[in-house]
Design a protein around this motif. Sequence first.
Motif, PDB file in Angstrom:
ATOM      1  N   SER A  84     -29.582  -5.897  69.128  1.00  0.00           N
ATOM      2  CA  SER A  84     -30.335  -6.866  68.322  1.00  0.00           C
ATOM      3  C   SER A  84     -31.113  -7.851  69.173  1.00  0.00           C
ATOM      4  N   SER A  85     -30.732  -7.952  70.468  1.00  0.00           N
ATOM      5  CA  SER A  85     -31.417  -8.933  71.319  1.00  0.00           C
ATOM      6  C   SER A  85     -32.258  -8.265  72.386  1.00  0.00           C
ATOM      7  N   ARG A  86     -32.633  -6.997  72.135  1.00  0.00           N
ATOM      8  CA  ARG A  86     -33.452  -6.292  73.121  1.00  0.00           C
ATOM      9  C   ARG A  86     -34.719  -7.092  73.410  1.00  0.00           C
ATOM     10  N   ARG A  87     -34.961  -7.270  74.691  1.00  0.00           N
ATOM     11  CA  ARG A  87     -36.124  -8.064  75.093  1.00  0.00           C
ATOM     12  C   ARG A  87     -37.311  -7.151  75.328  1.00  0.00           C
ATOM     13  N   SER A  88     -38.492  -7.644  75.036  1.00  0.00           N
ATOM     14  CA  SER A  88     -39.702  -6.862  75.284  1.00  0.00           C
ATOM     15  C   SER A  88     -39.928  -6.756  76.782  1.00  0.00           C
ATOM     16  N   GLU A  89     -40.400  -5.573  77.220  1.00  0.00           N
ATOM     17  CA  GLU A  89     -40.624  -5.371  78.655  1.00  0.00           C
ATOM     18  C   GLU A  89     -41.995  -5.921  79.044  1.00  0.00           C
ATOM     19  N   ASP A 121     -27.267 -17.513  87.681  1.00  0.00           N
ATOM     20  CA  ASP A 121     -28.340 -17.729  88.648  1.00  0.00           C
ATOM     21  C   ASP A 121     -28.870 -16.409  89.202  1.00  0.00           C
ATOM     22  N   TYR A 122     -28.726 -15.346  88.436  1.00  0.00           N
ATOM     23  CA  TYR A 122     -29.171 -14.042  88.913  1.00  0.00           C
ATOM     24  C   TYR A 122     -30.667 -14.035  89.184  1.00  0.00           C
ATOM     25  N   TRP A 123     -31.058 -13.448  90.282  1.00  0.00           N
ATOM     26  CA  TRP A 123     -32.450 -13.513  90.756  1.00  0.00           C
ATOM     27  C   TRP A 123     -33.417 -12.644  89.958  1.00  0.00           C
ATOM     28  N   ASN A 124     -32.910 -11.667  89.201  1.00  0.00           N
ATOM     29  CA  ASN A 124     -33.804 -10.689  88.576  1.00  0.00           C
ATOM     30  C   ASN A 124     -33.672 -10.675  87.055  1.00  0.00           C
ATOM     31  N   GLY A 125     -33.657 -11.875  86.444  1.00  0.00           N
ATOM     32  CA  GLY A 125     -33.609 -11.966  84.988  1.00  0.00           C
ATOM     33  C   GLY A 125     -32.266 -12.408  84.470  1.00  0.00           C
ATOM     34  N   ILE A 170     -23.921  -0.803  84.806  1.00  0.00           N
ATOM     35  CA  ILE A 170     -24.087  -2.120  84.176  1.00  0.00           C
ATOM     36  C   ILE A 170     -25.164  -2.887  84.934  1.00  0.00           C
ATOM     37  N   THR A 171     -26.239  -3.206  84.226  1.00  0.00           N
ATOM     38  CA  THR A 171     -27.369  -3.900  84.822  1.00  0.00           C
ATOM     39  C   THR A 171     -27.719  -5.114  83.972  1.00  0.00           C
ATOM     40  N   ALA A 172     -28.676  -5.900  84.445  1.00  0.00           N
ATOM     41  CA  ALA A 172     -29.118  -7.059  83.665  1.00  0.00           C
ATOM     42  C   ALA A 172     -29.752  -6.622  82.347  1.00  0.00           C
ATOM     43  N   PRO A 222     -25.896  -9.107  88.654  1.00  0.00           N
ATOM     44  CA  PRO A 222     -25.984  -9.871  87.404  1.00  0.00           C
ATOM     45  C   PRO A 222     -24.634 -10.352  86.874  1.00  0.00           C
ATOM     46  N   TYR A 223     -23.525  -9.821  87.405  1.00  0.00           N
ATOM     47  CA  TYR A 223     -22.204 -10.244  86.943  1.00  0.00           C
ATOM     48  C   TYR A 223     -21.300 -10.544  88.139  1.00  0.00           C
TER      49      TYR A 223
END
Length: 527
Positions: free
Chosen positions: A522-527, A212-216, A514-516, A193-194
Amino acid sequence: MIINKKIASLLLTLCLAAGAVSGCSSGRNSSPSDEEEGTVFILGDTTFNPENEEPDVNPHNAYSGWACIRYGIGETLFRYSDSMEIEPWLATGYERTDETTWNITLREGVYFTSGRQMDGEAVKECLEHLIQVHDRARGDLDIVSITADGQNLTIQTRKPNPTFLNKLCDPYGCIIDMEAGIRDDGIVSATGPYQVRSLISGEKLDLVQNEDYWNGTPGFERIQVLTISDGDTLTMALQAGEIDAAYGMPYASYPLFQNENYTFSSCPTSRTFFLHMNFESEITRDPAVRRAIAMGIDKEGFVNRLLDGNGYPAAGPFPSTFSFGGQAVQARDYDPDGARKLLEEAGWTDTDQDGIREKNGKKLTIKWLTYPSRQELPLLAEFAQAALKEIGIEVSINNTADHNRLREDSGAWDVYASAMVTAPTGDPEYFFATHCLDSSTVNNGHYHNSRLESLASELARTFDPDSRSQLAVQMQQVILEDDAFVFCSHLQMSMISRSSVTGLMAHPCDYYEITAGLAPASSRRSE
């Protein structure tokens, strides 16, 4: 708190470095220039340095693969789940057609940060270069040939290799683009991711989001990793808000962060603090001395008093969470009176009544080599120094970042204390293969046991998990009977982050940091 000049200077350096990043952290935006805009995460890490054989992020260089995988730069074909089960990552599956042939299917739609697609040919080039330049990988993988066909890879090993997939999970197995090449400063193009923007070995690493990361979508635009080997400086940097998270925080500092402003992520690991005995030393070649050292260190006291309970005493190299772990083997009990008697019977007596034993006119002085970047190791050295003095052994400590050079000099040490993840693959073979055999790359004390060599050969061709566990127990018992190593404690590993960050999780194998999913809270995304 009184801050000495060295620490104050280091803290100033951190402040300037953090200001150079963005003047902020945890996703707060500032605009010193268009290039510097965006959310930024800053990690302080005690271990990312040449001292730990991590001078850069090139997985084909020493142990730099750990930095490559930890900081979200590289990924392996397979990885470990939270329960240490193997699962596909850059691969989608595999088939073993016989004992030496592995057919691996690669994931579609994955690109290196160079822009090249990850296909069978790219993976083939990477693995072929790896086994050409990396001694440990070459021995572990034992690859004879690799054939690529689109997204399919066929790998032939020289002999049956039951843990082949486990070894592909090792950080040296990060897949990098050999067509893009490895830069002189150790920067590589990978699939994570980085991607690396700049690197100053032993100081800092700047990363930018792989768009352009493949997993989000990665949660931060930019990441900075600062090497902060001094525990006090790391503590003050997190307190001051100059970093967002810390890896390797001294246990003594934990109470400062046990409040709503910080988040702890903890898990038991197989990271083990242990002693290597030097079999070329006149002192530790004596079995009575080795056994007395094993009996003279109070492991439970070390864990409870100096680690503040953030670990557990070790019997062997593996914790009790493994089927072949601590509960299955018998180590020396803490018995200082027994150690004194043993030394006395072996001719080590205190004839001049100065508290230190002698034999044939030679003082029983142990040269103890260790290093500072693992905060617990200097504590272990001082603890052992006090404990062994009680049984008539003098300990002379050399705590130095130059330990990797010195441990290769058999005259420079009698006992070498280090830390390692003994079962990063979830399998016992790794520890023995790297540390205990004639062929081991880090058999620092030049230990040899013919029965161990025979058991290791049997383990290397055994596929059944229960049989592997039984062999591992026998092998541990051999090295414990020889007192070739003394295993002191296992680590309860914790990472501390500011509460404004989410997604920084400790993992049992200590690979993935460190992962995607790492993002501003504040910007936690819903799973």
